[in-house]
Design a protein around this motif. Structure first.
Motif, mmCIF file in Angstrom:
data_model
loop_
_atom_site.group_PDB
_atom_site.id
_atom_site.type_symbol
_atom_site.label_atom_id
_atom_site.label_comp_id
_atom_site.label_asym_id
_atom_site.label_seq_id
_atom_site.Cartn_x
_atom_site.Cartn_y
_atom_site.Cartn_z
ATOM 1 N N PHE A 1 -3.913 2.543 6.114
ATOM 2 C CA PHE A 1 -3.796 1.275 6.948
ATOM 3 C C PHE A 1 -4.848 1.067 7.817
ATOM 4 O O PHE A 1 -5.682 1.903 8.000
ATOM 5 C CB PHE A 1 -2.490 1.837 7.797
ATOM 6 C CG PHE A 1 -1.136 1.721 7.263
ATOM 7 C CD1 PHE A 1 -0.150 0.663 7.345
ATOM 8 C CD2 PHE A 1 -0.741 2.898 6.601
ATOM 9 C CE1 PHE A 1 1.065 0.863 6.779
ATOM 10 C CE2 PHE A 1 0.458 2.765 5.802
ATOM 11 C CZ PHE A 1 1.328 1.736 6.046
ATOM 12 N N ARG B 1 -1.397 -2.029 5.644
ATOM 13 C CA ARG B 1 -1.867 -1.499 4.444
ATOM 14 C C ARG B 1 -1.881 -2.440 3.311
ATOM 15 O O ARG B 1 -0.873 -2.843 2.946
ATOM 16 C CB ARG B 1 -0.980 -0.211 4.118
ATOM 17 C CG ARG B 1 -1.581 0.870 3.055
ATOM 18 C CD ARG B 1 -1.416 0.375 1.649
ATOM 19 N NE ARG B 1 -1.515 1.421 0.614
ATOM 20 C CZ ARG B 1 -0.773 1.212 -0.522
ATOM 21 N NH1 ARG B 1 -0.082 0.421 -0.951
ATOM 22 N NH2 ARG B 1 -1.088 2.150 -1.555
ATOM 23 N N LEU C 1 6.163 8.903 2.847
ATOM 24 C CA LEU C 1 5.068 7.515 2.985
ATOM 25 C C LEU C 1 4.581 7.286 1.565
ATOM 26 O O LEU C 1 4.558 6.027 1.404
ATOM 27 C CB LEU C 1 4.015 7.761 3.994
ATOM 28 C CG LEU C 1 3.221 6.651 4.306
ATOM 29 C CD1 LEU C 1 4.053 5.303 4.710
ATOM 30 C CD2 LEU C 1 2.036 6.853 5.056
ATOM 31 N N TYR D 1 -1.058 7.004 9.808
ATOM 32 C CA TYR D 1 -1.001 5.625 9.216
ATOM 33 C C TYR D 1 -2.504 5.412 8.900
ATOM 34 O O TYR D 1 -2.779 5.133 7.631
ATOM 35 C CB TYR D 1 -0.293 4.588 9.912
ATOM 36 C CG TYR D 1 0.977 4.634 9.930
ATOM 37 C CD1 TYR D 1 2.029 5.061 8.877
ATOM 38 C CD2 TYR D 1 1.803 4.905 11.426
ATOM 39 C CE1 TYR D 1 3.291 5.016 8.891
ATOM 40 C CE2 TYR D 1 3.165 5.136 11.213
ATOM 41 C CZ TYR D 1 3.808 5.271 10.102
ATOM 42 O OH TYR D 1 5.039 5.436 10.252
ATOM 43 N N HIS E 1 -3.712 7.174 6.009
ATOM 44 C CA HIS E 1 -3.002 6.661 4.534
ATOM 45 C C HIS E 1 -3.437 5.272 4.364
ATOM 46 O O HIS E 1 -2.689 4.596 3.572
ATOM 47 C CB HIS E 1 -1.517 7.051 4.521
ATOM 48 C CG HIS E 1 -1.212 8.466 4.471
ATOM 49 N ND1 HIS E 1 -1.068 9.375 5.832
ATOM 50 C CD2 HIS E 1 -0.960 9.215 3.487
ATOM 51 C CE1 HIS E 1 -0.880 10.312 5.410
ATOM 52 N NE2 HIS E 1 -0.833 10.621 4.024
#
Length: 147
Positions: free
Chosen positions: A130, A144, A97, A125, A128
């Motif tokens: 988003f 994101r 990712l 997600y 990270h």
């Protein structure tokens, strides 16, 4: 230590093995929301399989997953990100990712995806960067933004 990996090009010969991997990884989550049906799983993956941007994830020349990364005019669509269970919770998904996020940043584009509500992927997600844009009873749309 994260496993050495690389992306590869997907071909029609990869469809059945990747479908089996998708079903193995997703079945319990789809059953939880009463959405698992083998014919539907095949149809949905077939539709995504032919979208531009599907990449194999390879370790020692062996396919251990896939990810779709379709670059559009105003955004990137991330889809069909599946890893063989043996590679879950190893850091490999995060590493992959991060590579994709760096590609998006270099292009100056946000990334959008759909994810099942309450799933491990949903939390992955969100961790990270988003953010949830919308959701229904089953899945949410996340983005994101460009940093």
């Amino acid at each position: 230590m994260t496993t050495a990996w690389r992306f590869g090009a997907a071909s029609e010969a990869d469809f059945e093995p990747l479908l089996a991997l998708r079903i193995d990884v997703m079945r319990e989550h789809l059953e939880r929301v009463f959405r698992y049906d083998p014919e539907r799983a095949r149809r949905v993956f077939r539709e995504h399989f032919h979208e531009p941007g599907l990449r194999l994830i390879l370790v020692d020349g062996m396919t251990i997953g896939c990810v779709g990364f379709r670059v559009g005019a105003g955004e990137i669509k991330l889809y069909s990100f599946y890893l063989d269970r043996r590679h879950h919770n190893t850091g490999l998904g995060t590493t992959i990712l991060e590579v994709l996020l760096a590609e998006a940043d270099a292009l100056g584009l946000p990334i959008r995806l759909e994810v099942l509500n309450g799933s491990k992927a949903d939390r992955f997600y969100l961790r990270h960067g988003f953010v949830r844009l919308s959701e229904d009873a089953i899945e949410g749309t996340c983005e994101r933004p460009v940093p």
